[in-house]
Scaffold this motif. Structure first.
Motif, PDB file in Angstrom:
ATOM      1  N   VAL A   1       0.850  -1.184   0.000  1.00 10.43           N
ATOM      2  CA  VAL A   1       0.000   0.000   0.000  1.00 10.43           C
ATOM      3  C   VAL A   1       0.890   1.239   0.000  1.00 10.43           C
ATOM      4  O   VAL A   1       2.106   1.147   0.195  1.00 10.43           O
ATOM      5  N   GLU A   2       0.260   2.398  -0.191  1.00  7.44           N
ATOM      6  CA  GLU A   2       1.022   3.638  -0.261  1.00  7.44           C
ATOM      7  C   GLU A   2       0.728   4.583   0.893  1.00  7.44           C
ATOM      8  O   GLU A   2       1.422   5.591   1.049  1.00  7.44           O
ATOM      9  N   SER A   3      -0.294   4.294   1.694  1.00  5.35           N
ATOM     10  CA  SER A   3      -0.653   5.199   2.781  1.00  5.35           C
ATOM     11  C   SER A   3      -1.069   4.422   4.013  1.00  5.35           C
ATOM     12  O   SER A   3      -1.435   3.238   3.939  1.00  5.35           O
ATOM     13  N   GLN A   4      -1.033   5.099   5.155  1.00  3.14           N
ATOM     14  CA  GLN A   4      -1.453   4.488   6.408  1.00  3.14           C
ATOM     15  C   GLN A   4      -2.928   4.110   6.357  1.00  3.14           C
ATOM     16  O   GLN A   4      -3.335   3.077   6.891  1.00  3.14           O
ATOM     17  N   GLU A   5      -3.739   4.915   5.695  1.00  2.00           N
ATOM     18  CA  GLU A   5      -5.173   4.638   5.598  1.00  2.00           C
ATOM     19  C   GLU A   5      -5.432   3.329   4.853  1.00  2.00           C
ATOM     20  O   GLU A   5      -6.331   2.559   5.221  1.00  2.00           O
ATOM     21  N   GLU A   6      -4.654   3.069   3.830  1.00  5.76           N
ATOM     22  CA  GLU A   6      -4.791   1.814   3.087  1.00  5.76           C
ATOM     23  C   GLU A   6      -4.272   0.633   3.902  1.00  5.76           C
ATOM     24  O   GLU A   6      -4.797  -0.477   3.819  1.00  5.76           O
ATOM     25  N   ALA A   7      -3.232   0.865   4.700  1.00  2.66           N
ATOM     26  CA  ALA A   7      -2.589  -0.223   5.436  1.00  2.66           C
ATOM     27  C   ALA A   7      -3.411  -0.691   6.624  1.00  2.66           C
ATOM     28  O   ALA A   7      -3.393  -1.884   6.965  1.00  2.66           O
ATOM     29  N   THR A   8      -4.146   0.210   7.268  1.00  3.23           N
ATOM     30  CA  THR A   8      -4.818  -0.117   8.528  1.00  3.23           C
ATOM     31  C   THR A   8      -5.769  -1.308   8.418  1.00  3.23           C
ATOM     32  O   THR A   8      -5.677  -2.240   9.224  1.00  3.23           O
ATOM     33  N   PRO A   9      -6.700  -1.358   7.462  1.00  7.47           N
ATOM     34  CA  PRO A   9      -7.593  -2.535   7.396  1.00  7.47           C
ATOM     35  C   PRO A   9      -6.852  -3.830   7.084  1.00  7.47           C
ATOM     36  O   PRO A   9      -7.224  -4.899   7.575  1.00  7.47           O
ATOM     37  N   ILE A  10      -5.806  -3.736   6.277  1.00  6.56           N
ATOM     38  CA  ILE A  10      -5.020  -4.936   5.971  1.00  6.56           C
ATOM     39  C   ILE A  10      -4.323  -5.440   7.236  1.00  6.56           C
ATOM     40  O   ILE A  10      -4.330  -6.641   7.536  1.00  6.56           O
ATOM     41  N   LEU A  11      -3.724  -4.515   7.973  1.00  5.54           N
ATOM     42  CA  LEU A  11      -3.039  -4.898   9.209  1.00  5.54           C
ATOM     43  C   LEU A  11      -4.020  -5.466  10.225  1.00  5.54           C
ATOM     44  O   LEU A  11      -3.701  -6.432  10.932  1.00  5.54           O
ATOM     45  N   HIS A  12      -5.228  -4.894  10.312  1.00  8.47           N
ATOM     46  CA  HIS A  12      -6.223  -5.414  11.256  1.00  8.47           C
ATOM     47  C   HIS A  12      -6.608  -6.853  10.916  1.00  8.47           C
ATOM     48  O   HIS A  12      -6.767  -7.697  11.807  1.00  8.47           O
ATOM     49  N   THR A  13      -6.766  -7.132   9.626  1.00 14.31           N
ATOM     50  CA  THR A  13      -7.076  -8.501   9.197  1.00 14.31           C
ATOM     51  C   THR A  13      -5.944  -9.455   9.568  1.00 14.31           C
ATOM     52  O   THR A  13      -6.178 -10.556  10.090  1.00 14.31           O
ATOM     53  N   LEU A  14      -4.720  -9.034   9.306  1.00  9.43           N
ATOM     54  CA  LEU A  14      -3.557  -9.864   9.614  1.00  9.43           C
ATOM     55  C   LEU A  14      -3.414 -10.062  11.113  1.00  9.43           C
ATOM     56  O   LEU A  14      -3.153 -11.184  11.584  1.00  9.43           O
ATOM     57  N   ILE A  15      -3.576  -9.003  11.886  1.00  6.90           N
ATOM     58  CA  ILE A  15      -3.447  -9.090  13.344  1.00  6.90           C
ATOM     59  C   ILE A  15      -4.485 -10.040  13.919  1.00  6.90           C
ATOM     60  O   ILE A  15      -4.176 -10.866  14.790  1.00  6.90           O
ATOM     61  N   HIS A  16      -5.723  -9.941  13.451  1.00  2.00           N
ATOM     62  CA  HIS A  16      -6.786 -10.833  13.937  1.00  2.00           C
ATOM     63  C   HIS A  16      -6.422 -12.294  13.685  1.00  2.00           C
ATOM     64  O   HIS A  16      -6.619 -13.156  14.563  1.00  2.00           O
ATOM     65  N   THR A  17      -5.889 -12.591  12.514  1.00  2.00           N
ATOM     66  CA  THR A  17      -5.538 -13.973  12.179  1.00  2.00           C
ATOM     67  C   THR A  17      -4.344 -14.456  13.003  1.00  2.00           C
ATOM     68  O   THR A  17      -4.321 -15.601  13.470  1.00  2.00           O
ATOM     69  N   LEU A  18      -3.351 -13.585  13.200  1.00  2.00           N
ATOM     70  CA  LEU A  18      -2.210 -13.934  14.042  1.00  2.00           C
ATOM     71  C   LEU A  18      -2.639 -14.176  15.482  1.00  2.00           C
ATOM     72  O   LEU A  18      -2.167 -15.121  16.142  1.00  2.00           O
ATOM     73  N   GLU A  19      -3.533 -13.342  15.983  1.00  2.00           N
ATOM     74  CA  GLU A  19      -3.991 -13.488  17.364  1.00  2.00           C
ATOM     75  C   GLU A  19      -4.762 -14.782  17.561  1.00  2.00           C
ATOM     76  O   GLU A  19      -4.677 -15.414  18.626  1.00  2.00           O
ATOM     77  N   GLU A  20      -5.531 -15.190  16.557  1.00  2.00           N
ATOM     78  CA  GLU A  20      -6.258 -16.459  16.652  1.00  2.00           C
ATOM     79  C   GLU A  20      -5.267 -17.625  16.725  1.00  2.00           C
ATOM     80  O   GLU A  20      -5.438 -18.548  17.542  1.00  2.00           O
ATOM     81  N   THR A  21      -4.229 -17.583  15.911  1.00  2.00           N
ATOM     82  CA  THR A  21      -3.198 -18.621  15.962  1.00  2.00           C
ATOM     83  C   THR A  21      -2.499 -18.616  17.316  1.00  2.00           C
ATOM     84  O   THR A  21      -2.257 -19.675  17.911  1.00  2.00           O
TER      85      THR A  21
END
Length: 295
Positions: free
Chosen positions: A258-278
């Motif tokens: 991504v090119e901006s923090q606004e674009e990155a935030t939802p992607i990071l939230h998805t990744l964080i949720h999956t990592l936390e479940e693991t």
């Protein structure tokens, strides 16, 4: 010009501290293409693991930021999500092969952060290889004793089955370091928390002045929570040298394509949720068997 002996001693101590950091942190820290195979891995797949068509379909149909490779880099966030989701079994267990594939992708992430952080990846590769070697050794010792049509019966099919098999075999020591899969997974488990906390910080918004915390600050905070309690004082002090070497936030945005923090935030939230479940599932398995404080 003669360098004073005291100054030489101090310099030697600092050099030793840095080397100890690189060695010991790498033992406690922290990937391959495709959900069906691991032909591109550093070591062969666990011989008994094979995803069912349903598991593959569910993993590939799960929401992901982008199903296309981000050009010009080895780490791909969508591929990490694919492996993480494939590892999450219906019975709250963690399937070991896609879990290791997730770590191999995380290694690519770490290696993208620069030479100092990338140094850690070799020891992480060793940990992944250790679990694979243990599975192969177990397979040779038990060749012909179980049906090849029932991979779910393999001792190293999942973290849960591995823990139960190793405890039953008496290869896990509670008094001194052992070459067991349980101890190896515990070290990876702590590092997974470190990376998750780092990513959670990167997903945060700006402060009142519109400024974001630096990756070095976030890494320091995550380290103090997840890894510092298990490291001696001199390693914790030397770790400060690693934090200042981390790249700017822009590189982290590039890694998730991504090119901006606004674009990155939802992607990071998805990744964080999956990592936390693991992490939650692994935590429960280790805690149930009192393995969280293995030496």
């Amino acid at each position: 010009m003669t360098i004073p002996r005291g100054r030489m001693l101090i310099g030697s101590l600092w050099l030793a501290a840095i080397l100890v950091l690189l060695l010991l942190l790498s033992f406690s820290l922290l990937p391959q293409d495709g959900a069906r195979d691991c032909q591109n891995s550093w070591h062969p797949c666990l011989p008994f693991f094979q995803m069912t068509d349903r598991q593959v379909e569910e993993a590939e149909s799960s929401p992901k930021p982008n199903s296309q490779d981000c050009p010009g880099q080895s780490f791909q966030v969508w591929r990490l999500l694919l492996h993480l989701r494939a590892s999450q079994a219906a019975n709250q267990d963690i399937l070991l092969e896609p879990y290791l594939q997730s770590w191999e992708e995380l290694i690519r992430f770490m290696e993208s952060l620069g030479a100092v952080v990338g140094f850690f990846s070799q020891k992480v590769k060793d940990k992944v290889a250790k679990i694979r070697e243990l599975s192969l050794e177990h397979g040779r010792e038990n060749s012909g004793r179980s049906s090849p049509d029932a991979p779910q019966n393999g001792a190293y099919y999942s973290i849960g089955s591995m823990v139960e098999a190793e405890l039953k075999a008496g290869v896990v020591s509670f008094t001194h370091p052992s070459q067991s899969g349980c101890r190896t997974v515990l070290r990876l488990h702590r590092s997974l928390q470190w990376l998750t906390l780092l990513l959670r910080g990167l997903a945060e918004g700006a402060n009142e002045e519109g400024e974001y915390r630096t990756p070095g600050e976030l890494c320091r905070q995550a380290y103090q929570v997840a890894l510092a309690p298990y490291h001696p004082w001199y390693v914790r002090q030397a770790a400060e040298l690693v934090f200042v070497s981390l790249p700017e936030r822009a590189l982290f945005l590039q890694l998730v394509c991504v090119e901006s923090q606004e674009e990155a935030t939802p992607i990071l939230h998805t990744l964080i949720h999956t990592l936390e479940e693991t992490h939650t599932r692994t935590q429960h398995i280790l805690q149930t068997h009192r393995l969280l404080e293995l030496p």
